[in-house]
Structure formats: structure tokens, C-alpha cells
Design a protein around this motif. Structure first.
Motif, short mmCIF file in Angstrom:
data_model
loop_
_atom_site.label_atom_id
_atom_site.label_comp_id
_atom_site.label_asym_id
_atom_site.label_seq_id
_atom_site.Cartn_x
_atom_site.Cartn_y
_atom_site.Cartn_z
N PRO A 1 -2.17 -14.55 3.38
CA PRO A 1 -3.49 -14.05 3.77
C PRO A 1 -3.38 -13.15 5.01
N ARG A 2 -4.32 -12.25 5.16
CA ARG A 2 -4.33 -11.32 6.28
C ARG A 2 -5.64 -11.44 7.04
N LYS A 3 -5.58 -11.11 8.35
CA LYS A 3 -6.81 -11.02 9.14
C LYS A 3 -7.04 -9.61 9.67
N ALA A 4 -6.11 -8.71 9.42
CA ALA A 4 -6.26 -7.31 9.84
C ALA A 4 -5.43 -6.43 8.93
N HIS A 5 -5.87 -5.19 8.82
CA HIS A 5 -5.20 -4.21 7.97
C HIS A 5 -4.02 -3.58 8.69
N ARG A 6 -4.26 -3.08 9.89
CA ARG A 6 -3.23 -2.41 10.67
C ARG A 6 -3.24 -2.94 12.09
N PRO A 7 -2.09 -2.94 12.75
CA PRO A 7 -2.04 -3.44 14.13
C PRO A 7 -2.57 -2.39 15.11
N ARG A 8 -2.87 -2.81 16.33
CA ARG A 8 -3.41 -1.90 17.33
C ARG A 8 -2.43 -0.77 17.64
N GLN A 9 -1.13 -1.02 17.47
CA GLN A 9 -0.13 0.02 17.75
C GLN A 9 -0.33 1.24 16.86
N TYR A 10 -0.87 1.04 15.67
CA TYR A 10 -1.10 2.16 14.75
C TYR A 10 -2.10 3.15 15.34
N TYR A 11 -3.09 2.61 16.05
CA TYR A 11 -4.18 3.44 16.57
C TYR A 11 -3.93 3.92 18.00
N SER A 12 -2.93 3.37 18.66
CA SER A 12 -2.64 3.76 20.03
C SER A 12 -2.14 5.20 20.10
N THR A 13 -2.49 5.89 21.18
CA THR A 13 -2.03 7.27 21.36
C THR A 13 -0.96 7.38 22.45
N GLY A 14 -0.61 6.27 23.08
CA GLY A 14 0.38 6.30 24.15
C GLY A 14 1.75 5.88 23.67
N THR A 15 2.55 5.42 24.63
CA THR A 15 3.91 4.99 24.30
C THR A 15 3.91 3.73 23.44
N ASP A 16 2.76 3.07 23.39
CA ASP A 16 2.61 1.87 22.58
C ASP A 16 2.49 2.20 21.09
N HIS A 17 2.27 3.47 20.76
CA HIS A 17 2.01 3.86 19.36
C HIS A 17 3.21 3.55 18.47
N LEU A 18 2.91 3.04 17.27
CA LEU A 18 3.94 2.79 16.27
C LEU A 18 3.29 2.99 14.91
N LEU A 19 3.82 3.91 14.12
CA LEU A 19 3.24 4.24 12.82
C LEU A 19 3.61 3.15 11.81
N SER A 20 2.82 2.10 11.80
CA SER A 20 3.09 0.96 10.93
C SER A 20 1.82 0.52 10.24
N SER A 21 1.86 0.52 8.93
CA SER A 21 0.74 0.04 8.14
C SER A 21 1.28 -1.00 7.16
N PRO A 22 1.53 -2.21 7.64
CA PRO A 22 2.28 -3.20 6.85
C PRO A 22 1.63 -3.57 5.53
N GLY A 23 2.46 -3.61 4.51
CA GLY A 23 2.05 -4.06 3.19
C GLY A 23 2.88 -5.24 2.77
N ALA A 24 3.02 -5.43 1.46
CA ALA A 24 3.70 -6.61 0.95
C ALA A 24 5.16 -6.67 1.38
#
Length: 323
Positions: free
Chosen positions: A250-273
Motif C-alpha cells: 500500500p502507498r500513502k503518497a505518489h512521489r516524495p518531496r525530493q521530486y518537487y524540490s528545486t534545490g540540492t535536495d531535488h531527486l528525479l524519483s517517481s517510484p513504482g512497483a
């Protein structure tokens, strides 16, 4: 499904072998796949395998907002498939396709002939049949807001068995990570905890029994607020020793906050199965360089349920509140 149009593991492998000769895009990406880089991180009795796969950038960054989906051509619709892409009929509703952007040595998409929404309800039985027929692979499902890059077109995927940690760690999982929740005549539901990607494992030797048990888990999961039409989840199913083994994350979120971050915290991750199966996909070189145990643990904590929530759902099932 028509019994004369099943696809076996050997037929799928044969199609892939042919496609690697006849389809330039697939040839290039599967050749590049041979040189893909990995990092492996150890946790408490399990591991996360990080795969650096630049070809997956289109999936990681896919815009799955409803307006964007309406404007783009669906790449799984028959009229939009590349002319080079072969199709093997699976029953009367599905087609088996080679996935030209592999994250497994053998990677397939199993999509409906018709353009229909990505929803598992009413199709779990189809998934069981796919796992039985394609018994050398693990069949998996991304919910419409749990990693599916085509949430408007119903599809499953299949990948090489024992390539994800979830597959090859099965003995460790069964021994140390599971607790029995419920039994019926031919199967069991187990709670999976202390695994970063907590959930439930259903085992059954009978298809109807497996469907009954899955229905109990499905109906126990919350639907997030908004327009989502099913609980957020990723599913995995394999068939071995005359037994179906289904893992529900089960999931509680689609993408992590890092996906939306614009700083050094950014990480292009949209986890699937695959990511939920312990094969964490990264498409950017900077992200691959900086990935760490801490970042992985943080991302999974944002997306997945904790032990307490798994216990709460387990109690609902035990108390027979789910019919």
C-alpha cells in the motif's frame, strides 16, 4: 479469456529475441542495459539495489495530471504503437509487448486492447492467470497514482524473476518479516513489516481463494482524498510450486518531496512497483552519485505505511469487518 491465445514464458522470450533484431529502439536500449550501473545498500536483513538507467527519464518525469493525459497520445493504444512493435494476444483482452525501455533483462508490458483506466478491481484474476502462464517472470502492477506512467490505459508488466530483491529475498522475508493475519481453505494473508516497503503477502494454491483474500486486503485499504478511484498500491505476483504469491504494497503518497524540490535536495524519483520491489530506479547521474541509505529510507518512509498502520489494517481483517 480465450484458452487458445495464452502466451507462455518461452513465447515471450522468443518475441523479445526477435525484437532485438527487428526493432532499432529496443536493440539500442537492451544493448545499453548490459552496461548499466548499480549500487547496493544494506538494511536490516534486506537490501535496496539502485539502478542508474538514463533511458527511464521519460517515465520518472512523466506528467500524469489529468489535463496532460488528455492532451498527449496514449502510447499503449493500438493505433499509436510503433509499427516495429510486435504484439502477442493474451486472451481476448490483452496484448503482450516488449518494453523498449527495460529495467529488467527481460521486460514486458501487458496492456488491454481497449483504452481503459488503470484499475485493479475486477482484474486481479487476470493477473493471477498471467503469473501462471508467464511463470518464469514476476508480474507487477502500478496503481494509477503509484508509479503508472500511463494511468489512463490498463496494463500490467512482467520482468525477469529474481531480479528484484523482493523476489530473491523471499526466504528471509518468510522467515523473519511476516506474521499470519488470516487463513482460508487454500491460502493465507501475512503482514509484511520492518521492510521499509511494508504490506501484505497472500499465498494460495487456488485461484478463487487468492481472489477472496485479495478482496479482503483491497477493501481494508483507505482511498486517499481527491479523485483517486482505488487505494494507492503496487502489486507483485509470481507462480511457483503450484502456488500464487502476491505481494501488496500500500502507498500513502505518489512521489516524495525530493521530486518537487528545486534545490540540492531535488531527486528525479517517481517510484513504482520496481522501486517497491527493492530495485530503485534513477535516471540522472547527479542523483546516482548522491543516493544514500538515508535518502532511500526517507523516500520509502514518505511513500509507504509504517508498522502501526499495517497492524491497524491487519486488525480489520482479523475482526471480519471486511466482506
Amino acid at each position: 479469456m480465450k484458452p487458445n491465445s495464452w502466451v507462455s514464458s518461452s513465447q515471450a522470450k522468443e518475441m523479445l529475441t526477435k525484437q532485438l533484431v527487428t526493432w532499432e529502439l529496443a536493440t539500442k536500449n537492451y544493448r545499453d542495459f548490459q552496461n548499466i550501473q548499480y549500487k547496493t545498500f544494506s538494511f536490516d536483513g534486506f537490501e535496496i539495489k539502485v539502478q542508474f538507467n538514463p533511458s527511464r527519464v521519460r517515465s520518472s518525469g512523466a506528467n500524469v495530471d489529468p489535463d496532460a493525459l488528455k492532451k498527449r497520445r496514449c502510447f499503449l493504444c493500438l493505433d499509436h504503437l510503433p509499427v516495429e512493435q510486435e504484439r502477442l494476444p493474451f486472451g481476448s483482452q490483452y496484448l503482450v509487448l516488449c518494453n523498449p525501455y527495460p529495467i529488467f533483462p527481460e521486460h514486458f508490458t501487458i496492456s488491454t486492447r481497449q483504452h481503459q483506466p488503470q484499475l485493479i478491481e475486477g482484474r486481479y484474476g487476470d493477473m493471477l492467470e498471467m503469473a501462471r502462464r508467464l511463470d518464469q517472470f514476476t508480474v507487477f502492477y502500478n496503481g494509477p497514482q503509484s508509479g503508472a506512467s500511463a494511468p489512463d490505459h490498463m496494463h500490467f508488466q512482467a520482468g525477469t524473476r529474481n531480479y528484484m530483491p523482493l523476489d530473491y529475498e523471499k526466504e528471509e522475508i518468510m522467515k523473519n518479516k511476516l506474521s499470519l493475519v488470516l487463513q482460508n481453505r487454500d491460502g493465507e494473508i501475512y503482514a509484511l513489516k520492518n521492510y521499509l516497503r511494508n504490506g501484505f503477502i497472500i499465498t494460495s494454491t487456488d485461484r478463487k481463494s487468492a481472489e477472496e483474500l485479495f478482496r479482503k486486503v483491497y477493501k481494508s485499504l483507505n482511498k486517499p482524498e481527491g479523485t483517486i478511484t482505488e487505494p494507492m498500491m503496487n502489486l507483485f505476483c509470481r507462480y511457483e510450486n503450484n502456488t500464487w504469491i502476491t505481494t501488496v504494497i500500500p502507498r500513502k503518497a505518489h512521489r516524495p518531496r525530493q521530486y518537487y524540490s528545486t534545490g540540492t535536495d531535488h531527486l528525479l524519483s517517481s517510484p513504482g512497483a520496481a522501486d517497491m520491489g527493492g530495485l530503485f530506479i534513477i535516471s540522472q547521474p547527479d542523483d546516482f552519485r548522491k543516493i544514500s541509505v538515508g535518502i532511500l529510507a526517507d523516500i520509502y518512509e514518505q511513500l509507504c505505511l509504517g508498522n502501526d498502520e499495517i497492524d491497524r489494517i491487519s486488525d480489520l481483517i482479523k475482526q471480519n469487518k471486511i466482506k
